[in-house]
Design a protein around this motif. Structure first.
Motif, PDB file in Angstrom:
ATOM      1  N   LEU A  99       0.802  -1.115   0.169  1.00  0.00           N
ATOM      2  CA  LEU A  99      -0.058  -0.149  -0.029  1.00  0.00           C
ATOM      3  C   LEU A  99       0.768   1.337  -0.013  1.00  0.00           C
ATOM      4  CD1 LEU A  99      -2.720  -0.938   2.486  1.00  0.00           C
ATOM      5  CD2 LEU A  99      -2.544  -1.419   0.055  1.00  0.00           C
ATOM      6  N   LEU A 100       0.806   1.958  -1.157  1.00  0.00           N
ATOM      7  CA  LEU A 100       1.762   3.117  -1.103  1.00  0.00           C
ATOM      8  C   LEU A 100       0.821   4.397  -0.548  1.00  0.00           C
ATOM      9  CD1 LEU A 100       3.611   2.422  -4.587  1.00  0.00           C
ATOM     10  CD2 LEU A 100       4.053   1.827  -2.296  1.00  0.00           C
ATOM     11  N   THR A 101       1.420   5.029   0.217  1.00  0.00           N
ATOM     12  CA  THR A 101       0.386   6.197   0.616  1.00  0.00           C
ATOM     13  C   THR A 101       1.232   7.336   1.062  1.00  0.00           C
ATOM     14  OG1 THR A 101      -1.415   6.572   2.460  1.00  0.00           O
ATOM     15  CG2 THR A 101       0.582   5.155   3.017  1.00  0.00           C
ATOM     16  N   ASP A 102       0.540   8.220   1.657  1.00  0.00           N
ATOM     17  CA  ASP A 102       1.218   9.516   1.919  1.00  0.00           C
ATOM     18  C   ASP A 102       1.956   9.595   3.206  1.00  0.00           C
ATOM     19  OD1 ASP A 102      -1.125   9.596   3.660  1.00  0.00           O
ATOM     20  OD2 ASP A 102      -1.837  11.562   3.050  1.00  0.00           O
ATOM     21  N   VAL A 103       2.219   8.562   4.046  1.00  0.00           N
ATOM     22  CA  VAL A 103       3.141   8.330   5.174  1.00  0.00           C
ATOM     23  C   VAL A 103       3.984   7.389   4.781  1.00  0.00           C
ATOM     24  CG1 VAL A 103       1.246   9.466   6.747  1.00  0.00           C
ATOM     25  CG2 VAL A 103       1.442   6.914   6.330  1.00  0.00           C
ATOM     26  N   ASP A 104       5.011   7.414   5.688  1.00  0.00           N
ATOM     27  CA  ASP A 104       6.132   6.454   5.314  1.00  0.00           C
ATOM     28  C   ASP A 104       5.898   5.130   5.963  1.00  0.00           C
ATOM     29  OD1 ASP A 104       6.557   7.622   7.988  1.00  0.00           O
ATOM     30  OD2 ASP A 104       8.604   7.761   7.757  1.00  0.00           O
ATOM     31  N   ARG A 105       5.107   5.116   7.046  1.00  0.00           N
ATOM     32  CA  ARG A 105       4.748   3.775   7.651  1.00  0.00           C
ATOM     33  C   ARG A 105       3.437   4.024   8.863  1.00  0.00           C
ATOM     34  NH1 ARG A 105       9.676   5.467   9.737  1.00  0.00           N
ATOM     35  NH2 ARG A 105      10.736   3.691   8.565  1.00  0.00           N
ATOM     36  N   LEU A 106       3.109   3.109   9.554  1.00  0.00           N
ATOM     37  CA  LEU A 106       1.966   3.258  10.301  1.00  0.00           C
ATOM     38  C   LEU A 106       2.577   3.880  11.786  1.00  0.00           C
ATOM     39  CD1 LEU A 106      -0.994   2.230  11.052  1.00  0.00           C
ATOM     40  CD2 LEU A 106       0.144   0.043  11.700  1.00  0.00           C
ATOM     41  N   TYR A 107       1.734   4.731  12.273  1.00  0.00           N
ATOM     42  CA  TYR A 107       2.244   5.188  13.690  1.00  0.00           C
ATOM     43  C   TYR A 107       1.333   4.851  14.683  1.00  0.00           C
ATOM     44  CZ  TYR A 107       5.800   7.827  11.164  1.00  0.00           C
ATOM     45  OH  TYR A 107       6.572   8.260  10.638  1.00  0.00           O
ATOM     46  N   SER A 108       1.829   5.099  15.990  1.00  0.00           N
ATOM     47  CA  SER A 108       0.902   4.742  17.126  1.00  0.00           C
ATOM     48  C   SER A 108      -0.482   5.786  17.097  1.00  0.00           C
ATOM     49  CB  SER A 108       1.567   4.748  18.393  1.00  0.00           C
ATOM     50  OG  SER A 108       2.115   6.006  18.442  1.00  0.00           O
ATOM     51  N   GLY A 136      -8.432   6.206   5.164  1.00  0.00           N
ATOM     52  CA  GLY A 136      -7.439   6.511   6.080  1.00  0.00           C
ATOM     53  C   GLY A 136      -6.688   4.994   6.667  1.00  0.00           C
ATOM     54  N   MET A 137      -5.973   5.152   7.854  1.00  0.00           N
ATOM     55  CA  MET A 137      -5.453   4.225   8.295  1.00  0.00           C
ATOM     56  C   MET A 137      -6.235   3.058   8.840  1.00  0.00           C
ATOM     57  SD  MET A 137      -2.245   3.936   8.287  1.00  0.00           S
ATOM     58  CE  MET A 137      -0.916   5.077   7.466  1.00  0.00           C
ATOM     59  N   ILE A 138      -7.684   3.231   9.073  1.00  0.00           N
ATOM     60  CA  ILE A 138      -8.563   2.312   9.454  1.00  0.00           C
ATOM     61  C   ILE A 138      -8.760   1.175   8.075  1.00  0.00           C
ATOM     62  CG2 ILE A 138     -11.090   1.799   9.770  1.00  0.00           C
ATOM     63  CD1 ILE A 138     -11.255   4.223  11.437  1.00  0.00           C
ATOM     64  N   ASP A 187      -4.317   4.647  17.907  1.00  0.00           N
ATOM     65  CA  ASP A 187      -5.232   5.628  17.448  1.00  0.00           C
ATOM     66  C   ASP A 187      -5.122   5.985  15.854  1.00  0.00           C
ATOM     67  OD1 ASP A 187      -6.981   7.507  17.093  1.00  0.00           O
ATOM     68  OD2 ASP A 187      -6.130   9.193  18.281  1.00  0.00           O
ATOM     69  N   VAL A 188      -5.941   5.022  15.124  1.00  0.00           N
ATOM     70  CA  VAL A 188      -5.596   5.346  13.584  1.00  0.00           C
ATOM     71  C   VAL A 188      -6.332   6.630  13.072  1.00  0.00           C
ATOM     72  CG1 VAL A 188      -5.162   2.888  13.402  1.00  0.00           C
ATOM     73  CG2 VAL A 188      -7.249   3.563  13.082  1.00  0.00           C
ATOM     74  N   GLY A 189      -7.317   7.268  13.681  1.00  0.00           N
ATOM     75  CA  GLY A 189      -8.353   8.359  13.377  1.00  0.00           C
ATOM     76  C   GLY A 189      -9.141   7.856  12.161  1.00  0.00           C
ATOM     77  N   ASP A 228      -2.145   9.394  14.682  1.00  0.00           N
ATOM     78  CA  ASP A 228      -1.892  10.228  13.326  1.00  0.00           C
ATOM     79  C   ASP A 228      -0.862  11.131  13.634  1.00  0.00           C
ATOM     80  OD1 ASP A 228      -1.826  11.777  11.131  1.00  0.00           O
ATOM     81  OD2 ASP A 228      -4.382  11.946  11.046  1.00  0.00           O
ATOM     82  N   PRO A 229       0.366  11.238  12.749  1.00  0.00           N
ATOM     83  CA  PRO A 229       1.512  11.838  13.000  1.00  0.00           C
ATOM     84  C   PRO A 229       1.361  13.326  12.456  1.00  0.00           C
ATOM     85  CG  PRO A 229       1.757  10.595  11.046  1.00  0.00           C
ATOM     86  CD  PRO A 229       0.714   9.967  11.670  1.00  0.00           C
ATOM     87  N   ARG A 230       0.002  13.596  11.761  1.00  0.00           N
ATOM     88  CA  ARG A 230      -0.196  15.052  11.130  1.00  0.00           C
ATOM     89  C   ARG A 230      -0.779  15.804  12.497  1.00  0.00           C
ATOM     90  NH1 ARG A 230      -3.081  12.718   5.982  1.00  0.00           N
ATOM     91  NH2 ARG A 230      -4.285  11.201   7.573  1.00  0.00           N
ATOM     92  N   ALA A 231      -1.619  14.822  13.466  1.00  0.00           N
ATOM     93  CA  ALA A 231      -2.082  15.609  14.451  1.00  0.00           C
ATOM     94  C   ALA A 231      -1.551  15.322  15.856  1.00  0.00           C
ATOM     95  CB  ALA A 231      -3.636  15.138  14.113  1.00  0.00           C
TER      96      ALA A 231
END
Length: 389
Positions: A174-183, A219-221, A207-209, A185-188
Motif C-alpha cells: 500500500l503506497l500512501t502519503d506516510v512512510d509507515r503506520l504510527y501509534s 485512512g489508516m482504518i 489511534d488510527v483516526g 496520526d502523525p499529522r495531528a
C-alpha cells in the motif's frame, strides 16, 4: 557458489496499490515524476519474472482536474460521471509511460458484485491468470461509473486486499502519503511512535483516526482492514511512502522499511477466502458457549441447538456472521436456512427440525466446509481446524 551460479529468486505475485494523495499534486494534477518511478519499478519487477498487479486510485481526482472542479463531488451520480472522465485520462497516461518500457498493460474495472457471485469471482481469477500468461500488468480500479453504494468496495485499500486474496498474491504493498503506520496520526500528534513490524493485528492498540486525504477515501482504518484480509489469506503486506515507489524493491530485498505485516501461518483456501471477504454478510447469528467451542476449537459445523439469537433478513446460502453472546465475531459462513426458518429452529436439536418445519432440512445450519474462522477468535498459535482440507 559464484554469483553467476546463485539461484534465481522465486517469481512472486505482487499487488501494489497507490492512493490519490501519492498520484496527484496541487489541484489534482498528476504527479508525473511519481508515476514514472512507479511504472519503472513495476516494469522491473515484471522483467524479473514476477506477476504484478497495480490497483490505482485517482480517477475521480483526475476527472475533477480535467473539468476544473475544486471540490470532490458529494453525490454518487457526480462521482460516477467525473470518474468516467478521469479514468480514461489516467489510463492514457499509464499506457504512455508503460509503452516507453515496452510493457503491455490492461484495464480491469471491478465492482463488489464481481466478487460476491461465485461464478464471476472465479471468472475474474481466470482473467488475471490469462493476463499474467500474456506478460501483461493489469491496472485495477473500482468501476465507479456503474457501482452503487451497496456494491462499492468503499476504498481501494479494501479492493487491493481482495484482489490480492483472489489471485493468491505473495505481497500486497500500500503506497500512501506516510512512510509507515504510527501509534497515532502523525499529522495531528507529534508524539506518534512509528510501527515497523506487526506480527498479529490483534496486538495493535493504536489511534488510527478516520480520515484520508482531502481527495482520497482511505485512512489508516481502511489499511488495517486491508491487512486483516491480506494476512488472513497468507499474504505479507507493507505500508510505505508512495513518493518513493522503489521502496518496493528495497523491501523485497529485505530492508526493514515502512510497516510490514506478517502473514497468518494457516491461510484459508480459495473458497473460504471468498466466503470471508468476497461476500457481504446479510445477518448475524449469536451462539452459546458450547457452539463457539465446537466451531473454533473442535472444528465442527454449526448446529441449530447452539443458536440463541438471529438477526437480519437473509436467505439460504447467504453469508452470515457468527458471534458469541457478547456480539464478538468468531466466524463467517454460508447458512443453510433463511431467517424465518432459523427463528423457528434456533436452540432446537437437529432431529427436531423436520417436525418443526414440516420437511427434511439440512442437519447443519452452517457446514464446516462453508465456515471461516476469525483468526482472533482462535488465537495466533492454534491451527484453525475448520480450515483443514
Amino acid at each position: 557458489m559464484s554469483l553467476s551460479q546463485a539461484p534465481t529468486p522465486r517469481p512472486q505475485t505482487i499487488v501494489v496499490k497507490i492512493g490519490t494523495s501519492s498520484l496527484t499534486v496541487a489541484n489534482n494534477q498528476l504527479a508525473l515524476s511519481v508515476l514514472a518511478r512507479l511504472v519503472e519499478t513495476l516494469s522491473q519487477l515484471q522483467r524479473q519474472g514476477n506477476r504484478v498487479i497495480l490497483v490505482s486510485s485517482g480517477a475521480v481526482g483526475v476527472g475533477c482536474a480535467r473539468l476544473g472542479l475544486r471540490e470532490r463531488p458529494k453525490t454518487i451520480e457526480q462521482k460516477q460521471a467525473i470518474a468516467a472522465v478521469g479514468q480514461g485520462r489516467l489510463m492514457r497516461v499509464y499506457d504512455d509511460l508503460f509503452t516507453v518500457l515496452d510493457q503491455p498493460i490492461a484495464q480491469v474495472l471491478l465492482t463488489r458484485s464481481d466478487l460476491m457471485q461465485r461464478s464471476r469471482y472465479v471468472n475474474s481469477y481466470h482473467t488475471f491468470q490469462q493476463l499474467f500468461n500474456l506478460n501483461v500488468i493489469p491496472i485495477v480500479n473500482e468501476n465507479d461509473t456503474v457501482a452503487v453504494d451497496e456494491l462499492k468496495f468503499g476504498d481501494n485499500d479494501t479492493l487491493s486486499a481482495l484482489v490480492a486474496s483472489l489471485v493468491g498474491a505473495d505481497w500486497l504493498f500500500l503506497l500512501t502519503d506516510v512512510d509507515r503506520l504510527y501509534s497515532a496520526d502523525p499529522r495531528a500528534n507529534p508524539n506518534a511512535e512509528p510501527i515497523t513490524w506487526v506480527q498479529h493485528l490483534a496486538d495493535l492498540d493504536i489511534d488510527v483516526g478516520d480520515r484520508g486525504s482531502a481527495w482520497g477515501t482511505g485512512g489508516m482504518i481502511t489499511k488495517l482492514e486491508a491487512a486483516r484480509i491480506a494476512t488472513g489469506a497468507g499474504i505479507r503486506m507493507a505500508i510505505t511512502n508512495g513518493q518513493s515507489p522503489n521502496n518496493i524493491l528495497r523491501i523485497l530485498a529485505g530492508e526493514p522499511l515502512g510497516t510490514q505485516f506478517a502473514p497468518q501461518p494457516n491461510p484459508s483456501n480459495a473458497r473460504k477466502r471468498w466466503i470471508a471477504n468476497g461476500l457481504r454478510p446479510s445477518g448475524r447469528l449469536y451462539l452459546d458457549a458450547g457452539a463457539v467451542q465446537a466451531i473454533t476449537k473442535d472444528g465442527k459445523s454449526l448446529l441449530s441447538a447452539g443458536i440463541i439469537k438471529v438477526e437480519g433478513d437473509f436467505q439460504s446460502q447467504d453469508a452470515v456472521v457468527l458471534c458469541d453472546r457478547s456480539g464478538q465475531e468468531v466466524a463467517r459462513g454460508l447458512v443453510n436456512y433463511n431467517h424465518h426458518e432459523l427463528q423457528q429452529i434456533r436452540g432446537r436439536r437437529s432431529g427436531q427440525i423436520s417436525m418443526i418445519l414440516g420437511y427434511d432440512g439440512a442437519d447443519t445450519v452452517v457446514h464446516r466446509d462453508n465456515l471461516v474462522l476469525n483468526p482472533d477468535a482462535i488465537g495466533p498459535d492454534m491451527k484453525p481446524l475448520a480450515d483443514i482440507g
